[in-house]
Motif scaffolding. Sequence first.
Motif, PDB file in Angstrom:
ATOM      1  N   THR A  37       0.834  -1.212   0.000  1.00  0.00           N
ATOM      2  CA  THR A  37       0.000   0.000   0.000  1.00  0.00           C
ATOM      3  C   THR A  37       0.861   1.253   0.000  1.00  0.00           C
ATOM      4  O   THR A  37       0.590   2.219  -0.731  1.00  0.00           O
ATOM      5  CB  THR A  37      -0.939  -0.002   1.219  1.00  0.00           C
ATOM      6  OG1 THR A  37      -1.781  -1.167   1.162  1.00  0.00           O
ATOM      7  CG2 THR A  37      -1.807   1.244   1.244  1.00  0.00           C
ATOM      8  N   VAL A  38       1.920   1.245   0.803  1.00  0.00           N
ATOM      9  CA  VAL A  38       2.835   2.385   0.828  1.00  0.00           C
ATOM     10  C   VAL A  38       3.486   2.569  -0.537  1.00  0.00           C
ATOM     11  O   VAL A  38       3.569   3.692  -1.062  1.00  0.00           O
ATOM     12  CB  VAL A  38       3.908   2.196   1.922  1.00  0.00           C
ATOM     13  CG1 VAL A  38       4.980   3.274   1.815  1.00  0.00           C
ATOM     14  CG2 VAL A  38       3.267   2.234   3.302  1.00  0.00           C
ATOM     15  N   ALA A  39       3.937   1.481  -1.146  1.00  0.00           N
ATOM     16  CA  ALA A  39       4.599   1.566  -2.447  1.00  0.00           C
ATOM     17  C   ALA A  39       3.657   2.122  -3.515  1.00  0.00           C
ATOM     18  O   ALA A  39       4.068   2.898  -4.381  1.00  0.00           O
ATOM     19  CB  ALA A  39       5.107   0.188  -2.863  1.00  0.00           C
ATOM     20  N   ASN A  40       2.384   1.745  -3.449  1.00  0.00           N
ATOM     21  CA  ASN A  40       1.427   2.164  -4.479  1.00  0.00           C
ATOM     22  C   ASN A  40       0.905   3.591  -4.285  1.00  0.00           C
ATOM     23  O   ASN A  40       0.566   4.267  -5.261  1.00  0.00           O
ATOM     24  CB  ASN A  40       0.234   1.207  -4.501  1.00  0.00           C
ATOM     25  CG  ASN A  40       0.576  -0.138  -5.110  1.00  0.00           C
ATOM     26  OD1 ASN A  40       1.512  -0.245  -5.911  1.00  0.00           O
ATOM     27  ND2 ASN A  40      -0.148  -1.167  -4.731  1.00  0.00           N
ATOM     28  N   TYR A  41       0.834   4.050  -3.011  1.00  0.00           N
ATOM     29  CA  TYR A  41       0.135   5.303  -2.746  1.00  0.00           C
ATOM     30  C   TYR A  41       1.003   6.399  -2.144  1.00  0.00           C
ATOM     31  O   TYR A  41       0.522   7.526  -1.956  1.00  0.00           O
ATOM     32  CB  TYR A  41      -1.059   5.045  -1.822  1.00  0.00           C
ATOM     33  CG  TYR A  41      -2.172   4.267  -2.482  1.00  0.00           C
ATOM     34  CD1 TYR A  41      -3.089   4.906  -3.301  1.00  0.00           C
ATOM     35  CD2 TYR A  41      -2.295   2.896  -2.308  1.00  0.00           C
ATOM     36  CE1 TYR A  41      -4.116   4.198  -3.918  1.00  0.00           C
ATOM     37  CE2 TYR A  41      -3.307   2.175  -2.914  1.00  0.00           C
ATOM     38  CZ  TYR A  41      -4.222   2.827  -3.721  1.00  0.00           C
ATOM     39  OH  TYR A  41      -5.216   2.122  -4.333  1.00  0.00           O
ATOM     40  N   ALA A  42       2.268   6.116  -1.839  1.00  0.00           N
ATOM     41  CA  ALA A  42       3.097   7.126  -1.177  1.00  0.00           C
ATOM     42  C   ALA A  42       3.284   8.367  -2.033  1.00  0.00           C
ATOM     43  O   ALA A  42       3.217   9.500  -1.528  1.00  0.00           O
ATOM     44  CB  ALA A  42       4.457   6.529  -0.815  1.00  0.00           C
ATOM     45  N   LEU A  43       3.492   8.184  -3.345  1.00  0.00           N
ATOM     46  CA  LEU A  43       3.754   9.336  -4.201  1.00  0.00           C
ATOM     47  C   LEU A  43       2.485  10.113  -4.558  1.00  0.00           C
ATOM     48  O   LEU A  43       2.556  11.142  -5.228  1.00  0.00           O
ATOM     49  CB  LEU A  43       4.477   8.888  -5.476  1.00  0.00           C
ATOM     50  CG  LEU A  43       5.885   8.328  -5.250  1.00  0.00           C
ATOM     51  CD1 LEU A  43       6.543   7.967  -6.577  1.00  0.00           C
ATOM     52  CD2 LEU A  43       6.757   9.311  -4.484  1.00  0.00           C
ATOM     53  N   GLU A  44       1.353   9.636  -4.116  1.00  0.00           N
ATOM     54  CA  GLU A  44       0.119  10.417  -4.148  1.00  0.00           C
ATOM     55  C   GLU A  44      -0.134  11.057  -2.787  1.00  0.00           C
ATOM     56  O   GLU A  44      -0.547  12.224  -2.697  1.00  0.00           O
ATOM     57  CB  GLU A  44      -1.076   9.529  -4.520  1.00  0.00           C
ATOM     58  CG  GLU A  44      -2.404  10.254  -4.519  1.00  0.00           C
ATOM     59  CD  GLU A  44      -3.594   9.317  -4.746  1.00  0.00           C
ATOM     60  OE1 GLU A  44      -4.717   9.821  -4.887  1.00  0.00           O
ATOM     61  OE2 GLU A  44      -3.394   8.078  -4.763  1.00  0.00           O
ATOM     62  N   THR A  45       0.150  10.314  -1.721  1.00  0.00           N
ATOM     63  CA  THR A  45      -0.155  10.768  -0.367  1.00  0.00           C
ATOM     64  C   THR A  45       0.798  11.863   0.100  1.00  0.00           C
ATOM     65  O   THR A  45       0.367  12.877   0.677  1.00  0.00           O
ATOM     66  CB  THR A  45      -0.109   9.573   0.601  1.00  0.00           C
ATOM     67  OG1 THR A  45      -1.025   8.574   0.154  1.00  0.00           O
ATOM     68  CG2 THR A  45      -0.473   9.995   2.013  1.00  0.00           C
ATOM     69  N   ILE A  46       2.093  11.685  -0.134  1.00  0.00           N
ATOM     70  CA  ILE A  46       3.081  12.669   0.323  1.00  0.00           C
ATOM     71  C   ILE A  46       2.818  14.055  -0.270  1.00  0.00           C
ATOM     72  O   ILE A  46       2.775  15.050   0.471  1.00  0.00           O
ATOM     73  CB  ILE A  46       4.506  12.183   0.023  1.00  0.00           C
ATOM     74  CG1 ILE A  46       4.868  11.028   0.967  1.00  0.00           C
ATOM     75  CG2 ILE A  46       5.529  13.309   0.150  1.00  0.00           C
ATOM     76  CD1 ILE A  46       6.187  10.359   0.648  1.00  0.00           C
ATOM     77  N   PRO A  47       2.633  14.197  -1.579  1.00  0.00           N
ATOM     78  CA  PRO A  47       2.373  15.546  -2.105  1.00  0.00           C
ATOM     79  C   PRO A  47       1.070  16.157  -1.599  1.00  0.00           C
ATOM     80  O   PRO A  47       0.989  17.374  -1.409  1.00  0.00           O
ATOM     81  CB  PRO A  47       2.354  15.350  -3.626  1.00  0.00           C
ATOM     82  CG  PRO A  47       2.202  13.900  -3.848  1.00  0.00           C
ATOM     83  CD  PRO A  47       2.811  13.218  -2.677  1.00  0.00           C
ATOM     84  N   LEU A  48       0.048  15.341  -1.363  1.00  0.00           N
ATOM     85  CA  LEU A  48      -1.193  15.895  -0.818  1.00  0.00           C
ATOM     86  C   LEU A  48      -0.970  16.414   0.607  1.00  0.00           C
ATOM     87  O   LEU A  48      -1.527  17.443   0.999  1.00  0.00           O
ATOM     88  CB  LEU A  48      -2.292  14.840  -0.839  1.00  0.00           C
ATOM     89  CG  LEU A  48      -2.953  14.602  -2.205  1.00  0.00           C
ATOM     90  CD1 LEU A  48      -3.832  13.361  -2.175  1.00  0.00           C
ATOM     91  CD2 LEU A  48      -3.763  15.810  -2.637  1.00  0.00           C
TER      92      LEU A  48
END
Length: 381
Positions: free
Chosen positions: A195-206
């Motif tokens: 989950t972290v690998a798939n969504y980190a680059l969406e979650t961090i910028p938000l």
Amino acid sequence: MNIVGFAWPEIVYLSPRAPGGPVPNLPDDILFSAQFVLVDGKFRGLFTLLFGASLLLFVERADARGEGGITLQLRRLSFLALFGLAHFFLLWWGDILFLYAVCGFAVLGMIDWEARTLIRRALIIYAVGTAWLLASNLPAALPWFLPGVEGHQATQRLVEQFDRAAQAETALALGPWTTRLADSVFNHWQQPLVTVANYALETIPLMMFGMALLKDGFFAGAWDTARYRRWAWRGIAGGLVLTLPLAWWQWREEFALQVVFLVGLALALPGRLAMTLGFAALLVPLARSAPASWLGERIIAAGRMAFSNYIGTSLAMAFIFQGWGLAYFARYTRVELLGFVVLGWLLMLAWSRPWLERYRQGPLEWLWRSLVRRRREPFRR
């Protein structure tokens, strides 16, 4: 959105025609498409903005009290990660707390950046993440576009693979809780990391956007009304322009797995970002009048207990749908599941305010705060 994840195998979340899901029907197709356009990723995006803002706000307030905000926040995120792992292994595969904790560690080093720097770099990270997800999901989608027998066979193999997985997931959900726990521990222990690998680059910028907007006075209502309206109009309209063609494409292709994977996991991200920011600009001015209404007071109380309500919802829905409870798993259509959504809303609105009239915080908020501060915090009013 999550009600489908509680009530059906994971793959059903992504498509109303997924193997192992409800019998295809027009109301479900319409509801899926409406949620895809207006809800999916956008409300999670709103929460992510607020989480990023709260990281900064917590550090600032702790520093103002001389408590060492960074140290406390690191401890706070560490316990949040543990709560998230417990949530995943004990209750539900769709946990988001572990992802937020890990991304929070990354964002914590950016709290001193200026608002403009945060926004510029957040856009770059978001674009890189979108490109990476597109590259990751494109190979699996290509067989759908191949003509003739080869493409058909590849598609059939994919459907059969997910059908077997859905049957296994249904058996686990309706079986003993201990069997599901063992499966999570021994067969899917890596899922939180995936989950972290798939969504980190969406979650961090938000989260970075959330910190930038806090610095700029956005959440405090410091902007003038016209500026909020411009952001709302541009964000929502831009998001619709980017998202509606994708919804139409999924519908035209009868929600084929390869198409919904490519759309939902990659192509929809630009529209999600635009609409998330647009919704935020629409909601902040509305929040000014919330305390003046009965419903607004109830919503504020539910928001102050977001952690307890989040885990409490998982517990309630696990009881309703899993085998150790009422065993309603894999029974209801998407439209029928909206009844359980309303039930969840009513429960949160009903109990949150009376609880806060007696206690200073929600039960899990109190536990989390006590663990972070290494002392028993005041609980009763």
